[in-house]
Design a protein around this motif. Sequence first.
Motif, PDB file in Angstrom:
ATOM      1  N   LEU A 101       0.845  -1.237  -0.145  1.00  0.00           N
ATOM      2  CA  LEU A 101      -0.067   0.114   0.117  1.00  0.00           C
ATOM      3  C   LEU A 101       0.767   1.333   0.032  1.00  0.00           C
ATOM      4  O   LEU A 101       0.387   2.215   0.465  1.00  0.00           O
ATOM      5  N   GLU A 102       2.170   1.298  -0.792  1.00  0.00           N
ATOM      6  CA  GLU A 102       2.852   2.122  -0.430  1.00  0.00           C
ATOM      7  C   GLU A 102       2.304   3.537  -1.436  1.00  0.00           C
ATOM      8  O   GLU A 102       1.836   3.236  -2.602  1.00  0.00           O
ATOM      9  N   ARG A 103       2.358   4.675  -0.607  1.00  0.00           N
ATOM     10  CA  ARG A 103       1.877   5.899  -1.126  1.00  0.00           C
ATOM     11  C   ARG A 103       0.236   5.931  -1.429  1.00  0.00           C
ATOM     12  O   ARG A 103      -0.265   6.784  -2.287  1.00  0.00           O
ATOM     13  N   VAL A 104      -0.281   5.035  -1.102  1.00  0.00           N
ATOM     14  CA  VAL A 104      -1.914   4.908  -1.061  1.00  0.00           C
ATOM     15  C   VAL A 104      -2.494   5.944  -0.457  1.00  0.00           C
ATOM     16  O   VAL A 104      -1.919   6.481   0.606  1.00  0.00           O
ATOM     17  N   ASP A 105      -3.566   6.520  -0.902  1.00  0.00           N
ATOM     18  CA  ASP A 105      -4.333   7.774  -0.192  1.00  0.00           C
ATOM     19  C   ASP A 105      -5.702   6.849   0.407  1.00  0.00           C
ATOM     20  O   ASP A 105      -6.640   6.592  -0.206  1.00  0.00           O
ATOM     21  N   LEU A 106      -5.616   6.795   1.635  1.00  0.00           N
ATOM     22  CA  LEU A 106      -6.779   6.098   2.494  1.00  0.00           C
ATOM     23  C   LEU A 106      -7.328   7.299   3.583  1.00  0.00           C
ATOM     24  O   LEU A 106      -7.906   6.907   4.557  1.00  0.00           O
ATOM     25  N   THR A 107      -7.212   8.520   3.207  1.00  0.00           N
ATOM     26  CA  THR A 107      -7.864   9.783   3.859  1.00  0.00           C
ATOM     27  C   THR A 107      -9.346   9.227   4.417  1.00  0.00           C
ATOM     28  O   THR A 107      -9.975   8.986   3.527  1.00  0.00           O
ATOM     29  N   ASN A 108      -9.562   9.474   5.751  1.00  0.00           N
ATOM     30  CA  ASN A 108     -10.822   9.142   6.222  1.00  0.00           C
ATOM     31  C   ASN A 108     -11.673   7.779   5.849  1.00  0.00           C
ATOM     32  O   ASN A 108     -12.775   7.424   5.873  1.00  0.00           O
ATOM     33  N   ALA A 109     -10.495   6.816   5.508  1.00  0.00           N
ATOM     34  CA  ALA A 109     -11.058   5.335   5.317  1.00  0.00           C
ATOM     35  C   ALA A 109     -11.359   4.702   6.400  1.00  0.00           C
ATOM     36  O   ALA A 109     -10.928   5.024   7.773  1.00  0.00           O
ATOM     37  N   ASN A 110     -12.268   3.602   6.470  1.00  0.00           N
ATOM     38  CA  ASN A 110     -12.489   2.852   7.523  1.00  0.00           C
ATOM     39  C   ASN A 110     -11.565   1.385   7.364  1.00  0.00           C
ATOM     40  O   ASN A 110     -11.873   0.497   6.721  1.00  0.00           O
ATOM     41  N   LEU A 111     -10.682   0.864   8.306  1.00  0.00           N
ATOM     42  CA  LEU A 111      -9.785   0.151   8.316  1.00  0.00           C
ATOM     43  C   LEU A 111     -10.084  -0.745   9.675  1.00  0.00           C
ATOM     44  O   LEU A 111      -9.143  -1.273  10.100  1.00  0.00           O
ATOM     45  N   ARG A 112     -11.078  -0.561  10.377  1.00  0.00           N
ATOM     46  CA  ARG A 112     -11.253  -1.087  11.710  1.00  0.00           C
ATOM     47  C   ARG A 112     -11.202  -2.643  11.650  1.00  0.00           C
ATOM     48  O   ARG A 112     -11.610  -3.341  10.592  1.00  0.00           O
TER      49      ARG A 112
END
Length: 295
Positions: A101-112
């Motif tokens: 996940l290098e340089r991926v954009d997961l702003t405000n994502a749900n990874l709970r």
Amino acid sequence: MAHSKARVMLIGVFMLMLTFDNNWSLVSKRVAAQSAGESSSQMIRSRMIDCVMCDLRYQQFLRAQLNGSRLTGAYLFGSDFSRASLVGANLESANLTLASLERVDLTNANLRKASMTRSSWFGATLKGASLSFAKLDGAYLEAAELTDADLTAVILRDANLYRVFANRANLRKADLSRAKMIRGNFRDANFQGAILRGVDLTGADLTNANLAKTDLRGAILSGANLSYARLRGADLKGATLRDTKIVGANLQSANLAGADLTGASLASVNKIDTNFCAATMPDGSQGVCDNFSKK
């Protein structure tokens, strides 16, 4: 008879494609891509994916635009999301073990509750993301952006957080045992009750961080900035704090037995009931034990 069987098979394929309608589903994209003779890396390029509990192991999502996608519980073992955009995506309980996940954009994502053991997150953006109760043992997060992220009770044992940006991040009750957090930015972060045993925080910025009741036994904090940090009741037994800036910090009831404070700055520190038993003080003297035990 053969013609009837062929018709039944075609109807089956058509029904399978309709299962993931209205969202450019993965199944329909695979069928279309295969018809056009495209490669796997070309199949999943853009558009939102709605694929709950899907088996997408080893799939290529390189640079894909997948904002708002729903991949709840998806099996993404070894998948490549490098430089992809998943802003606001839902990956709760997904399996991202060994994923890139290098340089991926997961702003405000749900990874709970996601499982992300030994995954690679170099330079990833997780600003405002929720990773509470997620498992990131041995993960590589160098230079990752975790500002304002929720990492409550996250497991980051043996993880690499070198130069990570985690200002105001919530790491309450997180397990960061033996993590490499060298030169990390943790201003105003909340570590209350976290396990930080044996971590390397050399040169880290922990200004105004909440480290109350944390387990920092054997931690390395040399050259770190702990100015105005809240360390009430923290256990720093045997910790290394050489040349550490601890100005204005609250060390009330903290345990620094056997700690190395050589060259540390302790100006305006609250030292009520602080245990400096057998500690090496800033001037090189040994801390007195008074009524404290050496335990």
